[in-house]
Structure formats: C-alpha cells, structure tokens
Design a protein around this motif. Structure first.
Motif, short mmCIF file in Angstrom:
data_model
loop_
_atom_site.label_atom_id
_atom_site.label_comp_id
_atom_site.label_asym_id
_atom_site.label_seq_id
_atom_site.Cartn_x
_atom_site.Cartn_y
_atom_site.Cartn_z
N ASP A 1 2.47 14.19 10.39
CA ASP A 1 3.38 13.28 9.71
C ASP A 1 2.67 11.94 9.62
OD1 ASP A 1 5.71 12.40 8.49
OD2 ASP A 1 6.78 12.06 10.38
N TRP A 2 3.06 11.11 8.66
CA TRP A 2 2.46 9.79 8.53
C TRP A 2 3.44 8.89 7.80
CZ3 TRP A 2 0.97 6.87 4.26
CH2 TRP A 2 1.15 7.49 3.02
N GLY A 3 3.19 7.61 7.87
CA GLY A 3 4.03 6.65 7.15
C GLY A 3 3.53 5.25 7.38
N CYS A 4 4.31 4.29 6.93
CA CYS A 4 3.97 2.89 7.16
C CYS A 4 5.26 2.13 7.42
CB CYS A 4 3.18 2.30 5.99
SG CYS A 4 3.97 2.48 4.40
N ARG A 5 5.11 0.98 8.08
CA ARG A 5 6.26 0.15 8.38
C ARG A 5 5.85 -1.32 8.35
NH1 ARG A 5 4.84 2.04 13.67
NH2 ARG A 5 4.21 0.26 14.93
N GLN A 6 6.82 -2.16 8.12
CA GLN A 6 6.60 -3.60 8.19
C GLN A 6 7.12 -4.08 9.53
OE1 GLN A 6 8.71 -4.40 4.47
NE2 GLN A 6 6.91 -5.57 3.83
N ASP A 7 6.26 -4.66 10.32
CA ASP A 7 6.64 -5.28 11.57
C ASP A 7 6.83 -6.77 11.29
OD1 ASP A 7 6.53 -2.87 12.99
OD2 ASP A 7 4.39 -3.08 13.37
#
Length: 139
Positions: free
Chosen positions: A110-116
């Motif tokens: 699985d993979w993804g991105c996020r804004q911290d």
C-alpha cells in the motif's frame, strides 16, 4: 515496541546513495530478507530522488523514516514542499523519468501521501513474510 530508524539528508542528489546505504544496514540489522531489502531500498531511492527533484524549498532537508512494527514495515519520505502532493501518472515509453510512483504502487502493499503541519510525506507499506535471524532490538 516498534523499531524505528529516522534521519535527514540535505536535498541534493549526491545524498541518495547515503540513504540507500543507511536503510540497507538498518534492514539487515533487523533481519529483513534480502529480497524485501532490495525493494525497500529501490523505492526509497525513487522517493528521495523525487523529493530532491521536485521540492521547491531552498536548502531543504529530506526526512527518512523506516518503522518495523511486528510484520509491518513502513517507509516514509518527507520534504517541506507541503502543498505539492505527488500524483501517479502514465509515462510515455520515450519519457526518461516519471515512473517512480508507478514502481512504488507496483512493489509495495500500500502507499499514499499526506500533508503534515509543515511537510508532505509519501509512504509505502510492506508486509514481512519471513525474516532472517532474531527479532529486532529497539534501543
């Protein structure tokens, strides 16, 4: 308690090889199989290279975090260009680049991105099917 390896490198291409070496050593110390180590190191190289090439923040550092929690391994690459999230796209056969995220999607569970709050993070998750040696030790 999970085992974690966290470090930062300057946003420059010459530091990508140091990331590969550092992660390879950590994964070997944790007893991760050579096959999975090769995949994680390849994807880390792709993601750090993306951060180096596309981060618009001058004098930035790229954060690298590797976490082993039971049979779940998570790789996280962060940079301070918070508002530019990566997106997967189809690359034409004659394009020189643009396949890094496709590799991440194909080779990770699985993979993804996020804004911290101050950074963006691209992550990839893997499931360990077998490990060499004993369980990792946490400092």
């Amino acid at each position: 308690m999970p085992a974690t390896e966290t470090f930062r490198v300057p946003k420059h291409r010459r530091h990508v090889s140091a990331v590969r070496q550092h992660l390879g050593k950590a994964l070997a110390d944790w007893g991760v199989t050579e096959e999975l180590t090769d995949v994680v190191v390849l994807l880390a190289s792709e993601l750090v290279t993306n951060a180096v090439l596309h981060c618009r923040t001058s004098y930035a550092q790229v954060g690298v975090t590797l976490t082993l929690d039971g049979t779940e391994l998570t790789l996280e690459i962060s940079d301070p260009d918070r508002d530019r999230l990566p997106r997967l796209h189809d690359s034409a056969p004659d394009e020189e680049g643009g396949r890094g995220l496709a590799l991440v999607a194909a080779l990770s569970e699985d993979w993804g991105c996020r804004q911290d709050p101050y950074t963006k993070c691209v992550w990839a998750r893997f499931t360990l099917t077998g490990r060499r040696g004993a369980a990792p030790t946490t400092p």
